[in-house]
Scaffold this active site. Sequence first.
Site, mmCIF file in Angstrom:
data_model
loop_
_atom_site.group_PDB
_atom_site.id
_atom_site.type_symbol
_atom_site.label_atom_id
_atom_site.label_comp_id
_atom_site.label_asym_id
_atom_site.label_seq_id
_atom_site.Cartn_x
_atom_site.Cartn_y
_atom_site.Cartn_z
ATOM 1 C CB ILE A 1 11.865 0.425 -6.699
ATOM 2 C CG1 ILE A 1 10.647 -0.255 -7.352
ATOM 3 C CG2 ILE A 1 12.952 0.667 -7.731
ATOM 4 C CD1 ILE A 1 9.806 0.681 -8.204
ATOM 5 C CE LYS B 1 -1.739 -3.526 4.162
ATOM 6 N NZ LYS B 1 -0.961 -2.557 3.517
ATOM 7 C CG ASN C 1 14.149 -4.885 -2.157
ATOM 8 O OD1 ASN C 1 14.874 -5.479 -1.370
ATOM 9 N ND2 ASN C 1 12.914 -4.518 -1.854
ATOM 10 N NE ARG D 1 -0.618 5.183 5.488
ATOM 11 C CZ ARG D 1 0.277 4.717 4.678
ATOM 12 N NH1 ARG D 1 0.688 3.495 4.811
ATOM 13 N NH2 ARG D 1 0.783 5.458 3.747
ATOM 14 N NE ARG E 1 -1.346 6.743 -7.800
ATOM 15 C CZ ARG E 1 -0.801 6.356 -6.636
ATOM 16 N NH1 ARG E 1 0.487 6.488 -6.417
ATOM 17 N NH2 ARG E 1 -1.563 5.851 -5.687
ATOM 18 C CG ASN F 1 -3.102 1.184 6.574
ATOM 19 O OD1 ASN F 1 -4.051 1.859 6.157
ATOM 20 N ND2 ASN F 1 -2.018 0.971 5.873
ATOM 21 C CG PHE G 1 10.444 -1.302 -11.157
ATOM 22 C CD1 PHE G 1 9.129 -0.875 -11.057
ATOM 23 C CD2 PHE G 1 11.388 -0.402 -11.619
ATOM 24 C CE1 PHE G 1 8.765 0.426 -11.405
ATOM 25 C CE2 PHE G 1 11.045 0.899 -11.973
ATOM 26 C CZ PHE G 1 9.724 1.311 -11.860
ATOM 27 C CG HIS H 1 4.421 7.802 -0.548
ATOM 28 N ND1 HIS H 1 4.948 7.885 -1.805
ATOM 29 C CD2 HIS H 1 3.610 6.732 -0.561
ATOM 30 C CE1 HIS H 1 4.470 6.902 -2.546
ATOM 31 N NE2 HIS H 1 3.649 6.188 -1.808
ATOM 32 C CG HIS I 1 8.288 6.023 -0.630
ATOM 33 N ND1 HIS I 1 8.022 5.656 0.669
ATOM 34 C CD2 HIS I 1 7.567 5.185 -1.397
ATOM 35 C CE1 HIS I 1 7.175 4.644 0.675
ATOM 36 N NE2 HIS I 1 6.878 4.353 -0.572
ATOM 37 C CG LEU I 2 12.529 5.549 -5.755
ATOM 38 C CD1 LEU I 2 13.803 5.301 -6.559
ATOM 39 C CD2 LEU I 2 11.733 6.719 -6.353
ATOM 40 N N GLY I 3 8.468 2.912 -5.044
ATOM 41 C CA GLY I 3 7.759 1.633 -4.965
ATOM 42 C C GLY I 3 6.727 1.614 -6.056
ATOM 43 C CD GLU J 1 4.338 4.105 5.021
ATOM 44 O OE1 GLU J 1 3.561 4.974 4.636
ATOM 45 O OE2 GLU J 1 4.504 3.039 4.401
HETATM 46 P P1 AMP Z 1 6.237 -1.093 -2.722
HETATM 47 O O1 AMP Z 1 5.061 -0.427 -3.375
HETATM 48 O O2 AMP Z 1 7.075 -0.166 -1.889
HETATM 49 O O3 AMP Z 1 5.856 -2.349 -1.987
HETATM 50 O O4 AMP Z 1 7.217 -1.563 -3.897
HETATM 51 C C1 AMP Z 1 6.803 -2.478 -4.881
HETATM 52 C C2 AMP Z 1 7.777 -2.443 -6.032
HETATM 53 O O5 AMP Z 1 9.080 -2.834 -5.565
HETATM 54 C C3 AMP Z 1 7.416 -3.383 -7.179
HETATM 55 O O6 AMP Z 1 7.483 -2.689 -8.404
HETATM 56 C C4 AMP Z 1 8.512 -4.418 -7.124
HETATM 57 O O7 AMP Z 1 8.831 -4.888 -8.371
HETATM 58 C C5 AMP Z 1 9.685 -3.619 -6.573
HETATM 59 N N1 AMP Z 1 10.719 -4.537 -6.103
HETATM 60 C C6 AMP Z 1 10.661 -5.399 -5.065
HETATM 61 N N2 AMP Z 1 11.802 -6.132 -5.008
HETATM 62 C C7 AMP Z 1 12.592 -5.724 -6.056
HETATM 63 C C8 AMP Z 1 13.879 -6.088 -6.558
HETATM 64 N N3 AMP Z 1 14.591 -7.036 -5.962
HETATM 65 N N4 AMP Z 1 14.348 -5.446 -7.649
HETATM 66 C C9 AMP Z 1 13.609 -4.493 -8.268
HETATM 67 N N5 AMP Z 1 12.404 -4.102 -7.828
HETATM 68 C C10 AMP Z 1 11.894 -4.710 -6.759
#
Ligand code: AMP
Length: 398
Positions: A332, A14, A335, A91, A241, A7, A284, A180, A208-210, A384
């Site tokens: 998110i 990576k 987790n 990727r 965003r 990647n 978050f 994604h 897909h929430l991140g 991925e």
């Molecule tokens: P990603 O882009 O998929 O790596 O996701 C990153 C996001 O996941 C960040 O906003 C983190 O705050 C959130 N995240 C990771 N661990 C937790 C958790 N235990 N509770 C809430 N949000 C989390």
Amino acid sequence: MKILIINAGSSSLKYQLIDMENEAVIAKGLCERIGIEGSKHTYKVPGKEDFVEEKPMPTHQEAVSLVLAALVSPEIGVLSDISEVSAVGHRVLHGGSTYTESILINEDVKRVIRECFDLGPLHNPANLMGIEACEAVMPGTPNVAVFDTSFGMGMEPKAYMYAIPYKYYEENKLRRYGFHGTSHAYVSGETIAYANLPEGNRRVIVCHLGNGSSISASDNGRCVETSMGLTPLEGLVMGTRSGDVDPTVVQYIVNHDHISVDEVLTMLNKKSGVLAVSGVSSDFRDLDAAAEAGNERARLALDMFVHHVVKTVGAYIAVLGGVDAISFTGGIGENSPAIRAQVIGQLGFMGVKLDAEANKTRGKRTLISTPDSTARVYILPTNEELFIARETKRLANV
Ligand code: AMP
């Protein structure tokens, strides 16, 4: 058989080496600050101490050479010879409207990746550098491109067209692509397999929430809708965003603040989202803590995030004519029990029910709906790299 996954970013690379016999990661790592002073390579073998080296990496070619040297090193290596790498999977962000699937790389494929530089200006040039570095350092080893846009290519014109003058589609390929895609393809496919959904009942929604967030709706593995558009800016409220805004907002800010359209777009990509609404953070965990302590803007940012997820999931259920499974993935999604509970709580009217105990799980593949829920709900961590490895194995025919 072993497959190397690459990647490549503009100044980073990576990688993972995956043993396809058991789909286990044998080694992985990261080259940082490529082309910048202070280049660093971190190499990890599960169960062993990390190896870190600081060596000049003026281009991606030196980075790939350092990775290969580590993989065959007598002290820290995991291979006796580099010929044990059967193929390399890359990727690649954008395949334009040419590639609807992953593909074995040849000169034509590289030309298309190059032609898509204007659609993916940050990623495609870097992705191509990674490919050319592997070709130079590992001549004869097949390379496969897995595009982040492929999954969204499954959409029908009524879903992917923008209602703007048609020539922009015909001449400039302006359309919704969705991003994604690698994650949505992996998680939707795994959801069907894990839930053992029978044909005819494979309507899946993936959240897909991140830091970047998107939602997809697929039927029998084919994408019907996905929330990102021409770029990842469209759709949900995200970490930094804005997600959907009326384009007139851009015009207003340009005229009011006397800044360029490009500057507004940078603001909408990097300085907006929950970061801007809360004034606290894009993370978050920080937002949860601030909201807990009574910060009203942090609470508003979280409420807006959930509202847009619910609105999108609801629309996608209508588009699919029902839903058989909903999977949560990303930092998110995997987790945050609170976010999952709020989203699924809104679907109670249609009989989707969360098992509160199972929903406490974090980061592990888990069924979190009750047995009488009308749709199954899962936590399904994305992978991925594994999706790219499987595609590479299939296409390189090794
Ligand atoms: P990603 O882009 O998929 O790596 O996701 C990153 C996001 O996941 C960040 O906003 C983190 O705050 C959130 N995240 C990771 N661990 C937790 C958790 N235990 N509770 C809430 N949000 C989390």
